[in-house]
Design a protein around this motif. Structure first.
Motif, PDB file in Angstrom:
ATOM      1  N   ASN A 300       0.858  -1.184   0.000  1.00 12.38           N
ATOM      2  CA  ASN A 300       0.000   0.000   0.000  1.00 12.38           C
ATOM      3  C   ASN A 300       0.888   1.225   0.000  1.00 12.38           C
ATOM      4  N   GLY A 301       0.647   2.130  -0.925  1.00 11.96           N
ATOM      5  CA  GLY A 301       1.494   3.319  -0.989  1.00 11.96           C
ATOM      6  C   GLY A 301       0.997   4.300  -2.014  1.00 11.96           C
ATOM      7  N   GLY A 302       1.906   5.143  -2.459  1.00 14.36           N
ATOM      8  CA  GLY A 302       1.549   6.160  -3.432  1.00 14.36           C
ATOM      9  C   GLY A 302       0.723   7.261  -2.811  1.00 14.36           C
ATOM     10  N   PRO A 303       0.334   8.254  -3.595  1.00 11.83           N
ATOM     11  CA  PRO A 303      -0.393   9.404  -3.059  1.00 11.83           C
ATOM     12  C   PRO A 303      -1.773   9.051  -2.526  1.00 11.83           C
ATOM     13  N   ARG A 304      -2.335   7.886  -2.965  1.00 12.65           N
ATOM     14  CA  ARG A 304      -3.687   7.521  -2.516  1.00 12.65           C
ATOM     15  C   ARG A 304      -3.713   6.259  -1.672  1.00 12.65           C
ATOM     16  N   ASN A 305      -2.540   5.783  -1.261  1.00 18.10           N
ATOM     17  CA  ASN A 305      -2.419   4.613  -0.393  1.00 18.10           C
ATOM     18  C   ASN A 305      -3.148   3.406  -0.980  1.00 18.10           C
ATOM     19  N   MET A 309       1.447  -3.596  -7.278  1.00 20.17           N
ATOM     20  CA  MET A 309       2.731  -4.227  -7.504  1.00 20.17           C
ATOM     21  C   MET A 309       3.803  -3.138  -7.551  1.00 20.17           C
ATOM     22  N   VAL A 310       5.046  -3.519  -7.218  1.00 20.37           N
ATOM     23  CA  VAL A 310       6.134  -2.548  -7.185  1.00 20.37           C
ATOM     24  C   VAL A 310       7.266  -3.048  -8.085  1.00 20.37           C
ATOM     25  N   VAL A 311       7.729  -2.197  -8.990  1.00 20.87           N
ATOM     26  CA  VAL A 311       8.854  -2.525  -9.867  1.00 20.87           C
ATOM     27  C   VAL A 311       9.707  -1.277 -10.031  1.00 20.87           C
ATOM     28  N   ASN A 312      10.892  -1.458 -10.635  1.00 24.03           N
ATOM     29  CA  ASN A 312      11.696  -0.295 -10.982  1.00 24.03           C
ATOM     30  C   ASN A 312      11.423   0.079 -12.440  1.00 24.03           C
ATOM     31  N   PHE A 334       3.345   0.650  -8.926  1.00 17.32           N
ATOM     32  CA  PHE A 334       4.270   1.605  -8.333  1.00 17.32           C
ATOM     33  C   PHE A 334       5.641   1.430  -8.951  1.00 17.32           C
ATOM     34  N   GLU A 335       6.308   2.553  -9.154  1.00 11.11           N
ATOM     35  CA  GLU A 335       7.676   2.535  -9.662  1.00 11.11           C
ATOM     36  C   GLU A 335       8.591   3.190  -8.637  1.00 11.11           C
ATOM     37  N   THR A 336       9.718   2.543  -8.371  1.00  3.46           N
ATOM     38  CA  THR A 336      10.676   3.082  -7.420  1.00  3.46           C
ATOM     39  C   THR A 336      12.063   2.558  -7.779  1.00  3.46           C
ATOM     40  N   GLU A 337      13.075   3.276  -7.376  1.00  5.89           N
ATOM     41  CA  GLU A 337      14.449   2.802  -7.506  1.00  5.89           C
ATOM     42  C   GLU A 337      14.979   2.293  -6.174  1.00  5.89           C
ATOM     43  N   ASP A 338      14.173   2.433  -5.096  1.00  6.55           N
ATOM     44  CA  ASP A 338      14.576   1.978  -3.769  1.00  6.55           C
ATOM     45  C   ASP A 338      13.393   1.247  -3.146  1.00  6.55           C
ATOM     46  N   PHE A 339      13.425  -0.087  -3.188  1.00  2.58           N
ATOM     47  CA  PHE A 339      12.307  -0.871  -2.682  1.00  2.58           C
ATOM     48  C   PHE A 339      12.176  -0.773  -1.167  1.00  2.58           C
ATOM     49  N   ASN A 340      13.210  -0.306  -0.487  1.00  3.13           N
ATOM     50  CA  ASN A 340      13.150  -0.165   0.969  1.00  3.13           C
ATOM     51  C   ASN A 340      12.667   1.207   1.403  1.00  3.13           C
ATOM     52  N   ALA A 341      12.399   2.078   0.454  1.00  2.00           N
ATOM     53  CA  ALA A 341      11.942   3.418   0.785  1.00  2.00           C
ATOM     54  C   ALA A 341      10.490   3.381   1.264  1.00  2.00           C
ATOM     55  N   ASP A 342      10.034   4.523   1.792  1.00  3.23           N
ATOM     56  CA  ASP A 342       8.655   4.648   2.252  1.00  3.23           C
ATOM     57  C   ASP A 342       7.719   4.502   1.047  1.00  3.23           C
ATOM     58  N   PRO A 343       6.803   3.518   1.043  1.00  2.00           N
ATOM     59  CA  PRO A 343       5.907   3.332  -0.107  1.00  2.00           C
ATOM     60  C   PRO A 343       5.055   4.556  -0.424  1.00  2.00           C
ATOM     61  N   ALA A 344       4.870   5.439   0.568  1.00  2.00           N
ATOM     62  CA  ALA A 344       4.067   6.636   0.299  1.00  2.00           C
ATOM     63  C   ALA A 344       4.702   7.505  -0.779  1.00  2.00           C
ATOM     64  N   GLY A 345       6.002   7.354  -0.968  1.00  2.00           N
ATOM     65  CA  GLY A 345       6.694   8.150  -1.973  1.00  2.00           C
ATOM     66  C   GLY A 345       6.838   7.459  -3.315  1.00  2.00           C
ATOM     67  N   GLU A 413       8.731  12.155 -13.316  1.00  4.81           N
ATOM     68  CA  GLU A 413       9.695  12.467 -12.272  1.00  4.81           C
ATOM     69  C   GLU A 413       8.912  12.806 -11.005  1.00  4.81           C
ATOM     70  N   ALA A 414       9.585  12.788  -9.878  1.00 10.04           N
ATOM     71  CA  ALA A 414       8.894  13.098  -8.628  1.00 10.04           C
ATOM     72  C   ALA A 414       8.224  14.458  -8.729  1.00 10.04           C
ATOM     73  N   ALA A 415       6.946  14.485  -8.342  1.00  8.48           N
ATOM     74  CA  ALA A 415       6.192  15.738  -8.469  1.00  8.48           C
ATOM     75  C   ALA A 415       6.744  16.783  -7.505  1.00  8.48           C
ATOM     76  N   ARG A 416       6.573  18.045  -7.885  1.00 10.51           N
ATOM     77  CA  ARG A 416       6.998  19.117  -6.991  1.00 10.51           C
ATOM     78  C   ARG A 416       6.132  19.101  -5.738  1.00 10.51           C
ATOM     79  N   ARG A 417       6.627  19.752  -4.706  1.00 11.78           N
ATOM     80  CA  ARG A 417       5.859  19.782  -3.478  1.00 11.78           C
ATOM     81  C   ARG A 417       4.541  20.502  -3.741  1.00 11.78           C
TER      82      ARG A 417
END
Length: 761
Positions: A300-305, A309-312, A334-345, A413-417
């Motif tokens: 569970n993660g991303g902006p809407r929790n 599935m998670v891949v790079n 979900f796409e990430t380069e760090d599988f150990n990072a907080d899924p919310a990101g 790319e990661a969205a701006r704040r």
């Protein structure tokens, strides 16, 4: 004897697995497909006579992948699903693609040397199989059909349609609101007609509106719904139990109505169908148990929790050298380069569940694996697109979509704040799927076009100019501007407000175009078809007129199914200006932007083949069920509410018994003058709903007080209508219907609390 070491083990022989194997052969890699059932099993299980369309499921917004000659063999035009299975299986044999059908993956472990040892069960030979590979590609789809959680045994209910002929001979029920349900309704409806079966096909769906039919199916659904006359639609219905009658025959009970009355228990109405006549198209479940045993988890993660599935960016899972491709990633991952990072990101990436998307996935991972086997660590794989035949643009820049966004390479790319953004531009795919999001920063300009230097760049869209359009933010608000494009910027005319137009403005409605021009007598519109041929010239009168496919004032083209019957209204306000309002049409009305125009929350616009929606709230569109996106329901002459079939002859009597009687009439009832009908009203019903439920002829399209197609005159009982006409209804009555609000109402807006007498106008 040393076991063979494969470069790639591919689990699953569908489109994604096929593409991975074909690309591996082109690159000289040793690959093997193992498939539990059969090659092309998923396509094989599509409904009989299903046509596989290249643009299905948003596929018209992406190109086939360009690679070598083998991959090009997989590019297809519209093709019958059985023909596709036959042809692709023949390609497997012709090019000697290695596969072992009947082998089921049961386990996977990583050896100390980094290779993977897969355990499988060979159902034909009835013994275990061990396969060693450097890389593993999981192309297993979404697993098994989802089941009902209701009392009773659901055995015997079909969860996939193989042959619509099994539903001939008795009433059939299709449950679900997705594309597969729509396809099943169409196929069963046609088969019943061809077999002279007088029974109907019932479409049960939990939502309160008719499900959206994909653009690829719109014409087919329109033909079946209007032409066959055997489709009965039940919104707000759901399966509740499997019941047994006195002869021990089992049926699926569908609750189609629930009525709540103060001081009394709720009353429900049910329909019962033989289990063998029921088809549940309610989706599939990802095989989480198997994936978990392989060390692959959903999070569970991303902006809407949400759980995904998670891949790079290479579609590689958290287990090194294990890749996920195809429908297991749909409709988002979900796409990430760090599988150990907080899924919310983690970044949420939309993934279209179609064959083109699966082919692109397979080509991508095979190309990545080839680079890794060569020892390359700096991998930058971009999926090239197959050449698309260039079509001549029409007046508004509409042609065959040729967008080329690919799965991982199109990741944001990661969205701006959020504090930096004053609004968000969201790119939409057919069906309302959000593909990309672009923040709009205060006092800055967001550029769009083909040039890769643009903030939103679409280099393969041949209908875009290098710098096509821009959105800017100032103290006065947000503005959309055409930056000198060749094919134009088209703003969707909102149904919630009017847009001012003048001489030189161009509207698109369906496949028709309206150009405003000046004459000695005032403002006029010239009507053109999609090829730019002038069809008619209309001087605008000093009143509101309605235009559409079957409109009371100007019928543009009765054969243009992309038009609504009442598409738009034009009100002349001065000699050279007018106000335009879309009447909640199915496919929208678009105004070509000539310079810069202000845009508001939920406004939509098109450039080239791209569709965008503007939002002031980052999550407004994502969490609103795509309410702001154009529907792709077939432009039928009836609406969802009208699709409810007339009640059986005794329904009126049954309803009358359920309400109290005063003076011989139900306490809440509508008398239709001139028709000799007095009908009871259930709590909360509008006059329009009463008429439609009892088969009375009433024209109603939008059911929201905008189109003005259902005016009525109140002859008695004004005090028994819940509310007086509101501003929007009054405006429609005055501008479109040329009627006085109060004595007249719109049937879809007038709810009844007591006896009333009305006349349908």
């Amino acid at each position: 004897m040393t076991a063979e070491v494969l470069d790639i083990l591919i689990v699953g022989g569908g489109p994604a697995g096929t593409a991975a194997a074909f690309r591996a052969r082109e690159l000289g890699l040793e690959a093997l497909i193992i498939e539990h059932d059969d090659l092309m099993k998923r396509i094989r299980d599509y409904s009989k006579d299903k046509l596989i369309l290249p643009n299905f499921g948003g596929g018209d917004q992406m190109c086939f992948p360009a690679a070598g000659s083998l991959i090009s063999c997989l590019h297809f035009e519209p093709i019958d699903k059985d023909d596709m299975c036959t042809e692709w299986k023949a390609l497997h044999q012709e090019h000697q693609i290695r596969s072992r059908v009947g082998v089921e993956l049961t386990g996977l472990r990583r050896r100390p040397d980094g290779l993977y040892e897969a355990q499988g069960w060979d159902h034909a030979a009835r013994h275990e199989a061990t396969i060693v590979a450097a890389h593993v590609v999981l192309a297993i789809g979404r697993g098994v059909p989802r089941r009902f959680d209701i009392p009773g045994s659901t055995d015997g209910i079909a969860f996939r349609m193989r042959d619509p002929n099994v539903f001939v001979g008795q009433p059939a029920c299709v449950i679900g609101g997705g594309t597969s349900a729509a396809e099943a309704v169409i196929a069963i409806s046609r088969t019943k007609v061809e077999s002279d079966d007088p029974t109907d096909v019932y479409w049960s769906y939990r939502g309160d509106k008719m499900p959206r039919v994909s653009r690829a199916l719109a014409d087919e659904f329109f033909e079946a719904y209007v032409g066959n006359g055997n489709i009965r639609y039940y919104p707000r219905s759901e399966p509740v139990a499997v019941v047994t009658d006195g002869q021990r025959r089992e049926s699926l009970s569908i609750r189609i109505d629930r009525r709540r009355m103060d001081g009394r228990p709720s009353e429900t109405s049910h329909l019962e169908f033989a289990k063998e006549s029921c088809l549940a198209c309610i989706g599939e479940d990802i095989p989480e148990t198997l994936l978990h045993s392989l060390g692959i988890r959903m999070v569970n993660g991303g902006p809407r929790n949400r759980k995904r599935m998670v891949v790079n960016r290479y579609l590689e899972s958290e287990q090194p050298n294990i890749y996920l491709v195809g429908d297991i990633l749909s409709q988002a991952y979900f796409e990430t380069e760090d599988f150990n990072a907080d899924p919310a990101g983690f970044r949420e990436i939309k993934h279209r569940g179609n064959i083109k998307s699966a082919l692109r996935d397979g080509v991508l991972v095979a190309s990545v694996i080839e680079q890794r086997l060569k020892g390359n660590t700096d991998i930058d794989i971009r999926i090239e697109d197959a050449a698309v035949e260039e079509l001549p643009p029409v007046m508004a820049g509409y042609g065959r979509p040729v967008d080329t966004v690919g799965p991982p390479s199109a990741s944001l790319e990661a969205a701006r704040r959020p504090t930096e953004a004053t609004g968000y531009l969201i790119r939409l795919l057919p069906g309302g799927i959000e593909e990309e999001e672009y923040p709009i920063v205060a006092d800055a300009v967001l550029t769009l076009g083909r040039d890769e230097d643009c903030d939103a760049a679409f280099p393969a869209d041949t209908l875009l100019s290098p710098r096509h359009a821009s959105i800017s933010h100032t103290d006065e608000g947000h503005y959309l501007r055409d930056d000198g494009s060749a094919s134009g910027v088209f703003l969707r005319v909102p149904s919630r407000r009017k847009l001012e137009v003048g001489v030189g403005d161009l509207l698109r409605a369906g496949r028709q175009f309206l150009l405003f021009n000046a004459t000695d007598d005032g403002l006029a519109v010239t009507h053109f078809d999609a090829a730019g041929q002038e069809l008619a010239h209309h001087l605008l009168p000093e009143r509101t007129i309605v235009l559409g496919r079957q409109a009371p004032d100007i019928t543009l083209d009765p054969n243009d199914s992309t038009l609504s019957r009442r598409q738009l209204a034009i009100t002349r306000t001065a000699k050279r200006t007018a106000l335009v309002k879309d009447l909640k049409s199915v496919n929208g009305t678009y105004l070509r932007v000539r310079s810069a125009v202000p845009i508001q929350h939920r406004d939509q616009f098109r450039i080239g083949q791209q569709l965008f929606v503007f939002s002031l709230d980052r999550n407004a569109v994502l969490d609103a069920g795509h309410t702001s996106t154009p529907s792709v329901v077939a432009a039928a002459p009836t609406t969802a509410a009208q699709s409810v079939q007339p009640a059986q002859p005794d329904t009126t009597a049954q309803l009358t018994e359920k309400v109290s009687v005063t003076g011989g009439l139900p306490a809440a009832a509508v008398t239709f003058r001139g028709l000799g009908k007095t009908l009871p009203v259930l709590p909360g019903q509008t006059i329009c709903e009463v008429a439609e439920a009892h088969g009375l002829a009433i024209n109603a399209e939008c059911h929201s007080g905008i189109c003005g197609s259902d005016p009525i005159r109140i002859h008695a009982g004004h005090e028994h209508l819940t509310t007086a006409p509101e501003a929007g209804e009054s405006e429609t009555l005055e501008d479109i219907c040329d009627l006085e609000p109060g004595p007249c109402r719109l049937a879809c807006m007038a709810r009844v609390t007591g006896p009333v007498e009305v006349e349908i106008l």
